[in-house]
Scaffold this motif. Sequence first.
Motif, mmCIF file in Angstrom:
data_model
loop_
_atom_site.group_PDB
_atom_site.id
_atom_site.type_symbol
_atom_site.label_atom_id
_atom_site.label_comp_id
_atom_site.label_asym_id
_atom_site.label_seq_id
_atom_site.Cartn_x
_atom_site.Cartn_y
_atom_site.Cartn_z
ATOM 1 N N UNK A 300 135.377 31.292 42.534
ATOM 2 C CA UNK A 300 136.312 30.230 42.888
ATOM 3 C C UNK A 300 137.366 30.107 41.795
ATOM 4 N N UNK A 301 138.612 30.368 42.147
ATOM 5 C CA UNK A 301 139.752 30.201 41.235
ATOM 6 C C UNK A 301 139.586 30.979 39.929
ATOM 7 N N UNK A 302 139.240 32.255 39.982
ATOM 8 C CA UNK A 302 138.975 33.000 38.739
ATOM 9 C C UNK A 302 140.237 33.589 38.110
ATOM 10 N N UNK A 303 140.344 33.571 36.780
ATOM 11 C CA UNK A 303 141.368 34.382 36.115
ATOM 12 C C UNK A 303 140.900 35.833 36.064
ATOM 13 N N UNK A 304 141.828 36.761 36.242
ATOM 14 C CA UNK A 304 141.461 38.175 36.241
ATOM 15 C C UNK A 304 141.838 38.906 34.977
ATOM 16 N N UNK A 305 142.834 38.392 34.272
ATOM 17 C CA UNK A 305 143.310 39.013 33.041
ATOM 18 C C UNK A 305 143.619 37.884 32.068
ATOM 19 N N UNK A 306 142.858 37.789 30.989
ATOM 20 C CA UNK A 306 142.974 36.659 30.084
ATOM 21 C C UNK A 306 144.342 36.523 29.454
ATOM 22 N N UNK A 307 144.938 37.649 29.046
ATOM 23 C CA UNK A 307 146.255 37.580 28.413
ATOM 24 C C UNK A 307 147.301 37.103 29.408
ATOM 25 N N UNK A 308 147.297 37.668 30.601
ATOM 26 C CA UNK A 308 148.272 37.261 31.622
ATOM 27 C C UNK A 308 148.098 35.778 31.966
ATOM 28 N N UNK A 309 146.830 35.362 32.056
ATOM 29 C CA UNK A 309 146.530 33.965 32.410
ATOM 30 C C UNK A 309 147.048 32.995 31.350
ATOM 31 N N UNK A 378 141.413 34.582 21.194
ATOM 32 C CA UNK A 378 141.489 36.047 21.126
ATOM 33 C C UNK A 378 140.512 36.697 22.092
ATOM 34 N N UNK A 379 139.299 36.135 22.154
ATOM 35 C CA UNK A 379 138.296 36.687 23.063
ATOM 36 C C UNK A 379 138.738 36.548 24.516
ATOM 37 N N UNK A 380 139.381 35.434 24.849
ATOM 38 C CA UNK A 380 139.875 35.249 26.215
ATOM 39 C C UNK A 380 141.021 36.215 26.522
ATOM 40 N N UNK A 411 148.218 34.230 41.575
ATOM 41 C CA UNK A 411 148.419 35.647 41.276
ATOM 42 C C UNK A 411 147.190 36.253 40.612
ATOM 43 N N UNK A 412 146.403 35.434 39.896
ATOM 44 C CA UNK A 412 145.179 35.947 39.281
ATOM 45 C C UNK A 412 144.212 36.458 40.339
ATOM 46 N N UNK A 413 143.966 35.660 41.360
ATOM 47 C CA UNK A 413 143.055 36.062 42.429
ATOM 48 C C UNK A 413 143.612 37.246 43.205
#
Length: 465
Positions: A300-309, A378-380, A411-413
């Motif tokens: 549900x509502x996941x980020x796919x790329x931490x940097x982009x997010x 950084x980890x995200x 756009x993440x999903x």
Amino acid sequence: MPTEVVMPKWGLSMQEGKINLWLKREGEAVQKGEPIAEVETEKITNVVEAPASGTLARLCYPEGSVVAVTKVIAYITAPGEHLADVASNGTTETVTTAPAPAVAAPKLASPSLPAAAGGVRAMPAARKLAQEHGIDLSTLTGSGPAGAIVKEDVERAIAARSAPVQPVQRVQFYSAGYRLDGLLYTPRGLSAGERRPGVVLLVGYTYLKTMVMPDVAKVLNAAGYVALVFDYRGFGDSEGPRGRLQPLEQVADARAALTFLSEQPTVDPDRLAVVGISLGGAHAITTAAVDERVKAVVALEPPGNGERWLRSLRRYWEWHEFLARLDADRRQRVRTGVSAWVDPLEIVLPDPESRAFLDQVSAEFPQMKVTVPLESAEALIEYVPEAVVDDIAPRPLLIIHGDQDRLVPLVEAQSIAASAGASCRLEVVPGMTHFNWVLPGSSGFARVTDSMVAFLRETLPVAVG
């Protein structure tokens, strides 16, 4: 005097709570710390634990009752103590039964209290009965002379094993040596030996197990699924360095939860699913990608790329200032071994609607307030679930995302779904923001959970015994 069990005050504005379930009945023995009731407020669902060991002598309200905070909801009596009528002023009268005069008995020499394997002291009859029923004596507490396990102790263990499964249980398990705290939700009415599909529920960014997910767990129970929700290491009631947030460590916790759930007698270990919200949705994807025990995934509502997010939440100059801040913190960690501690919302910048919701929750529930090390950012940034999502195929994946989500943009999903392949289904919900669906009873909550249940029934159908 009997021990009072009162309606807890979990939030600053909490004035009352609803008793959803009594997990114990009048006259049953309870141990200190054992869950005896499930209580629901507008934003939180949790269990009330016994403040003392003894007998649950009286339940003051039936299930479904709404009770003011600090009101007595039950009484626990000690051995030999009896609860009289409750007076109108709320006080109680008790009668204590004096023990019968002790009759002198010859002292037993230590050889008469033989030790079982592993140094457990147990009487011969107890050892024989335990062996016949497959009871591990090391798990029992003896009530006989010098703490020896007697036959009655084993009989109680046998009875407990065959007792009906509690619909909500407080549970603990370990990940990387840290004890994690969870709530296990089991459907009512399971027949002996029946096993159902199990679902691990993964909370979002800095969230606790008592927020949102218990309501989802109860929906899954109603559909026939066993559900487990837990606090990640370092958060809530779990052990671990406070506030440490490393995505891959939380994925490891999710895999430990899968192992724990698979070992429950009511769960079919070959039919496991993961469901996650927000960052927990990203963890659900990553967990399934690296763990083939997962047969179905809901994110549900996941980020796919931490940097982009994280970059999408900032203006151009803000992003570069943020990167400079992370660089300075990295240098500080190298020199001193210490990262700066920050408000989590300095890393994940909320939109105004999300900020208002989160501020309300943290004001009402101070236990939600945490700080996290800046190195978490950084980890995200390095966390890219969409890079591994194709490893889930051909197992089914459902992504549910709102078209009005401003905290984790749609756009993440869409990017995750594009990388996942044909086994992924993306469901975009009109008008859904990041938080406007989470309250149980709302149309948004019903919309999201209906889709989730329909997907699980299709991919992991419940075979009722």
